[in-house]
Motif scaffolding. Structure first.
Motif, PDB file in Angstrom:
ATOM      1  N   ALA A   1       3.785  29.166  24.697  1.00 49.43           N
ATOM      2  CA  ALA A   1       4.567  30.283  24.157  1.00 49.43           C
ATOM      3  C   ALA A   1       4.131  31.591  24.824  1.00 49.43           C
ATOM      4  CB  ALA A   1       4.393  30.370  22.645  1.00 49.43           C
ATOM      5  N   LYS A   2       2.819  31.760  24.966  1.00 51.15           N
ATOM      6  CA  LYS A   2       2.307  32.988  25.609  1.00 51.15           C
ATOM      7  C   LYS A   2       2.805  33.124  27.037  1.00 51.15           C
ATOM      8  CE  LYS A   2      -1.997  34.021  23.369  1.00 51.15           C
ATOM      9  NZ  LYS A   2      -2.944  32.924  23.148  1.00 51.15           N
ATOM     10  N   ARG A   3       2.804  32.014  27.736  1.00 47.76           N
ATOM     11  CA  ARG A   3       3.151  32.061  29.159  1.00 47.76           C
ATOM     12  C   ARG A   3       4.681  32.110  29.370  1.00 47.76           C
ATOM     13  NH1 ARG A   3       1.501  28.972  34.101  1.00 47.76           N
ATOM     14  NH2 ARG A   3       3.092  29.686  35.564  1.00 47.76           N
ATOM     15  N   PHE A   4       5.441  31.362  28.579  1.00 44.47           N
ATOM     16  CA  PHE A   4       6.863  31.179  28.931  1.00 44.47           C
ATOM     17  C   PHE A   4       7.861  31.831  27.979  1.00 44.47           C
ATOM     18  CE2 PHE A   4       4.692  27.370  30.719  1.00 44.47           C
ATOM     19  CZ  PHE A   4       4.858  27.697  32.063  1.00 44.47           C
ATOM     20  N   TRP A   5       7.414  32.370  26.851  1.00 46.65           N
ATOM     21  CA  TRP A   5       8.348  33.026  25.923  1.00 46.65           C
ATOM     22  C   TRP A   5       8.263  34.532  26.058  1.00 46.65           C
ATOM     23  CZ3 TRP A   5       7.870  30.237  20.482  1.00 46.65           C
ATOM     24  CH2 TRP A   5       8.526  28.996  20.575  1.00 46.65           C
ATOM     25  N   PRO A   6       9.331  35.281  25.880  1.00 50.94           N
ATOM     26  CA  PRO A   6      10.673  34.726  25.747  1.00 50.94           C
ATOM     27  C   PRO A   6      11.126  34.097  27.062  1.00 50.94           C
ATOM     28  CG  PRO A   6      10.736  37.135  25.791  1.00 50.94           C
ATOM     29  CD  PRO A   6       9.305  36.750  25.832  1.00 50.94           C
ATOM     30  N   GLY A   7      11.833  32.980  26.971  1.00 48.08           N
ATOM     31  CA  GLY A   7      12.279  32.293  28.179  1.00 48.08           C
ATOM     32  C   GLY A   7      12.800  30.907  27.891  1.00 48.08           C
ATOM     33  N   PRO A   8      13.197  30.186  28.974  1.00 50.27           N
ATOM     34  CA  PRO A   8      13.940  28.928  28.812  1.00 50.27           C
ATOM     35  C   PRO A   8      13.075  27.698  28.542  1.00 50.27           C
ATOM     36  CG  PRO A   8      13.851  29.547  31.115  1.00 50.27           C
ATOM     37  CD  PRO A   8      13.161  30.650  30.373  1.00 50.27           C
ATOM     38  N   LEU A   9      12.157  27.795  27.576  1.00 51.55           N
ATOM     39  CA  LEU A   9      11.345  26.642  27.189  1.00 51.55           C
ATOM     40  C   LEU A   9      11.529  26.368  25.700  1.00 51.55           C
ATOM     41  CD1 LEU A   9       9.120  24.518  27.851  1.00 51.55           C
ATOM     42  CD2 LEU A   9       7.476  26.197  26.973  1.00 51.55           C
ATOM     43  N   THR A  10      11.893  25.116  25.371  1.00 49.91           N
ATOM     44  CA  THR A  10      12.014  24.683  23.973  1.00 49.91           C
ATOM     45  C   THR A  10      10.862  23.745  23.661  1.00 49.91           C
ATOM     46  OG1 THR A  10      14.423  24.878  24.009  1.00 49.91           O
ATOM     47  CG2 THR A  10      13.475  23.378  22.367  1.00 49.91           C
ATOM     48  N   MET A  11      10.216  23.971  22.502  1.00 52.85           N
ATOM     49  CA  MET A  11       9.100  23.106  22.113  1.00 52.85           C
ATOM     50  C   MET A  11       9.433  22.365  20.819  1.00 52.85           C
ATOM     51  SD  MET A  11       5.795  25.295  23.209  1.00 52.85           S
ATOM     52  CE  MET A  11       5.966  26.781  22.264  1.00 52.85           C
ATOM     53  N   VAL A  12       9.250  21.043  20.829  1.00 48.47           N
ATOM     54  CA  VAL A  12       9.458  20.236  19.624  1.00 48.47           C
ATOM     55  C   VAL A  12       8.121  20.170  18.885  1.00 48.47           C
ATOM     56  CG1 VAL A  12      10.100  17.958  18.738  1.00 48.47           C
ATOM     57  CG2 VAL A  12      11.325  18.926  20.711  1.00 48.47           C
ATOM     58  N   LEU A  13       8.148  20.617  17.620  1.00 51.48           N
ATOM     59  CA  LEU A  13       6.931  20.772  16.804  1.00 51.48           C
ATOM     60  C   LEU A  13       7.168  20.192  15.411  1.00 51.48           C
ATOM     61  CD1 LEU A  13       6.404  24.508  17.821  1.00 51.48           C
ATOM     62  CD2 LEU A  13       4.900  22.611  18.477  1.00 51.48           C
ATOM     63  N   PRO A  14       6.080  19.941  14.638  1.00 49.10           N
ATOM     64  CA  PRO A  14       6.291  19.490  13.254  1.00 49.10           C
ATOM     65  C   PRO A  14       7.046  20.563  12.462  1.00 49.10           C
ATOM     66  CG  PRO A  14       3.993  19.196  13.935  1.00 49.10           C
ATOM     67  CD  PRO A  14       4.655  20.006  15.005  1.00 49.10           C
ATOM     68  N   ARG A  15       8.005  20.157  11.638  1.00 53.97           N
ATOM     69  CA  ARG A  15       8.850  21.139  10.956  1.00 53.97           C
ATOM     70  C   ARG A  15       8.349  21.465   9.550  1.00 53.97           C
ATOM     71  NH1 ARG A  15      12.982  18.723   7.409  1.00 53.97           N
ATOM     72  NH2 ARG A  15      14.043  20.729   7.377  1.00 53.97           N
ATOM     73  N   THR A  16       8.708  22.652   9.086  1.00 49.71           N
ATOM     74  CA  THR A  16       8.507  23.013   7.685  1.00 49.71           C
ATOM     75  C   THR A  16       9.844  22.787   6.972  1.00 49.71           C
ATOM     76  OG1 THR A  16       9.290  25.276   7.984  1.00 49.71           O
ATOM     77  CG2 THR A  16       6.944  24.886   8.390  1.00 49.71           C
ATOM     78  N   ASP A  17       9.893  23.139   5.684  1.00 48.41           N
ATOM     79  CA  ASP A  17      11.168  22.981   4.966  1.00 48.41           C
ATOM     80  C   ASP A  17      12.033  24.231   5.036  1.00 48.41           C
ATOM     81  OD1 ASP A  17      10.621  20.410   4.298  1.00 48.41           O
ATOM     82  OD2 ASP A  17       9.581  20.951   2.433  1.00 48.41           O
ATOM     83  N   TYR A  18      11.678  25.182   5.901  1.00 48.25           N
ATOM     84  CA  TYR A  18      12.405  26.452   5.970  1.00 48.25           C
ATOM     85  C   TYR A  18      13.841  26.260   6.500  1.00 48.25           C
ATOM     86  CZ  TYR A  18      13.004  31.462   6.959  1.00 48.25           C
ATOM     87  OH  TYR A  18      13.438  32.758   6.981  1.00 48.25           O
ATOM     88  N   THR A  19      13.985  25.395   7.498  1.00 51.23           N
ATOM     89  CA  THR A  19      15.316  25.167   8.076  1.00 51.23           C
ATOM     90  C   THR A  19      16.007  24.009   7.344  1.00 51.23           C
ATOM     91  OG1 THR A  19      14.257  23.754   9.722  1.00 51.23           O
ATOM     92  CG2 THR A  19      14.769  25.997  10.396  1.00 51.23           C
ATOM     93  N   ALA A  20      17.345  24.011   7.399  1.00 51.46           N
ATOM     94  CA  ALA A  20      18.112  22.921   6.762  1.00 51.46           C
ATOM     95  C   ALA A  20      17.798  21.613   7.492  1.00 51.46           C
ATOM     96  CB  ALA A  20      19.603  23.235   6.851  1.00 51.46           C
ATOM     97  N   PRO A  21      17.653  20.495   6.747  1.00 47.87           N
ATOM     98  CA  PRO A  21      17.331  19.213   7.394  1.00 47.87           C
ATOM     99  C   PRO A  21      18.357  18.813   8.452  1.00 47.87           C
ATOM    100  CG  PRO A  21      17.199  19.023   4.998  1.00 47.87           C
ATOM    101  CD  PRO A  21      17.753  20.378   5.283  1.00 47.87           C
ATOM    102  N   SER A  22      19.623  19.237   8.269  1.00 47.35           N
ATOM    103  CA  SER A  22      20.664  18.857   9.239  1.00 47.35           C
ATOM    104  C   SER A  22      20.382  19.431  10.630  1.00 47.35           C
ATOM    105  CB  SER A  22      22.036  19.312   8.745  1.00 47.35           C
ATOM    106  OG  SER A  22      21.982  20.669   8.345  1.00 47.35           O
TER     107      SER A  22
END
Ligand code: AMP
Ligand code: MG
Length: 340
Positions: free
Chosen positions: A90-111
């Protein structure tokens, strides 16, 4: 539905981004520019808004969306147990075209995550996108703003072609600077794995993650019913109506090959254009992979206008962002490769 046109220029900027943010806060869906491709954004917290995105695109329900954020606080709302290496990326490439898949919290809708217990997150570098996220105060789930299966949109006119009348608004900004979707890496497997190549290259990621693995699906057709780490990789993608064949070889071989074929068109490099005798388009300079990334989806959209049965596309090198272009073309070609 009437799709609102939100224009981006000096006079209209504030109004347009405020209106986009208001529509998103009301549970609407808005196509927004990013540096990679145009995205179809919705509040990542709203299950009903996310459902509208899947419906407008005709996207398979099991293909999760990327959540776009504008600051690091948002990252901690949507993801948890974030590994050190992910923070380094994140430090090196954000903001920018890198997406990271991480463990989720319940903040976002499951869909958003299509039922998975992970979430894909990215901080885009496009000013308009960042301002819309910041003003709305919402992490925005945004897949590419095209009809599922068709080439990704790199201009607002591509979005208009695919989704006019099906979404609440389109933000009309410039063409996208990168032209292919973000790099996706998963930190939910050990070692971390490259799921989709993009403008943040494998070579750059290896500097931070020396044991980075590369998912088989990057350069191979997933086997039927095999478990795939990135659901998006198993679907038909980026395909025009014309049948696509990816052709590997040097310029002389490519030119000779297409000129001897019938009822076909070609998508070639700029420098080959004048020597090709069949109907053709060029998508960038062969030695400049960034230019090929920028031009590839427009060329795939335009090729159907030539109304020919087949198109032969000159394959780029698989280094740097060339790997991302090759990955997209392989899917557009339904994995049909001709090696000269
Ligand atoms: P698009 O939104 O069209 O750029 O596609 C997003 C890509 O990210 C697809 O290939 C998805 O399968 C992938 N993706 C999104 N969320 C996840 C996740 N939680 N785990 C693995 N892959 C994901
Ligand atoms: Mg897409």
């Amino acid at each position: 539905m009437i799709t609102k046109k939100l224009l981006i220029n000096k006079e209209s900027y504030e109004n347009s981004i405020n209106e986009a943010a208001a529509i998103l806060n009301d549970g609407g869906i808005v196509a927004i520019p990013t540096e990679t491709v145009y995205g179809l954004a919705a509040s990542a917290k709203s299950d009903t808004a996310i459902k509208k995105v899947f419906e407008a695109k005709g996207r398979p329900q099991d293909n999760p969306l990327i959540v776009h954020i504008s600051n690091m606080d948002m990252l901690n709302f949507v993801a948890k147990d974030i590994p050190e290496k992910a923070l380094d990326c994140a430090k090196r490439f954000w903001p920018g075209p890198l997406t990271m898949v991480l463990p989720r919290t319940d903040y976002t809708a499951p869909s958003v995550s299509a039922g998975l217990n992970s979430v894909a997150v990215r901080m885009p570098s496009h000013k308009t996108a960042l301002d819309i996220i910041e003003i709305s105060g919402l992490p925005l789930a945004a897949p590419s703003a095209n009809v599922s299966g068709s080439p990704s949109p790199t201009s607002p006119f591509h979005v208009e072609n695919d989704l006019n009348g099906k979404i609440d608004a389109i933000v009309y900004d410039n063409e996208c600077a990168v032209g292919v979707e973000s790099t996706v890496i998963s930190f939910c497997v050990n070692p971390p794995r490259l799921l989709r190549p993009g403008a943040v290259t494998k070579e750059q990621l290896l500097e931070i993650i020396p044991d980075l693995a590369v998912d088989k699906a990057v350069l191979k057709e997933p086997e039927k019913d095999a478990k795939v780490e990135s659901p998006g990789m198993k679907y038909k993608h980026y395909a025009p109506k014309t049948s696509v064949f990816l052709v590997e070889g040097d310029s002389d071989e490519f030119i000779k090959f297409v000129n001897s074929e019938k009822d076909c068109s070609a998508i070639c490099f700029y420098e080959e254009f004048n020597q090709i005798t069949v109907p053709k388009l060029s998508y960038g300079e062969g030695e400049n992979e960034e230019s090929l990334a920028k031009g590839v989806f427009s060329a795939l959209r335009e090729i159907d206008n030539l109304n020919l049965e087949k198109v032969y596309i000159h394959a780029p090198s698989k280094t740097g962002i060339g790997l991302a272009v090759y990955n997209r073309l392989l899917r557009a070609a339904a994995f049909r490769v001709i090696k000269l």
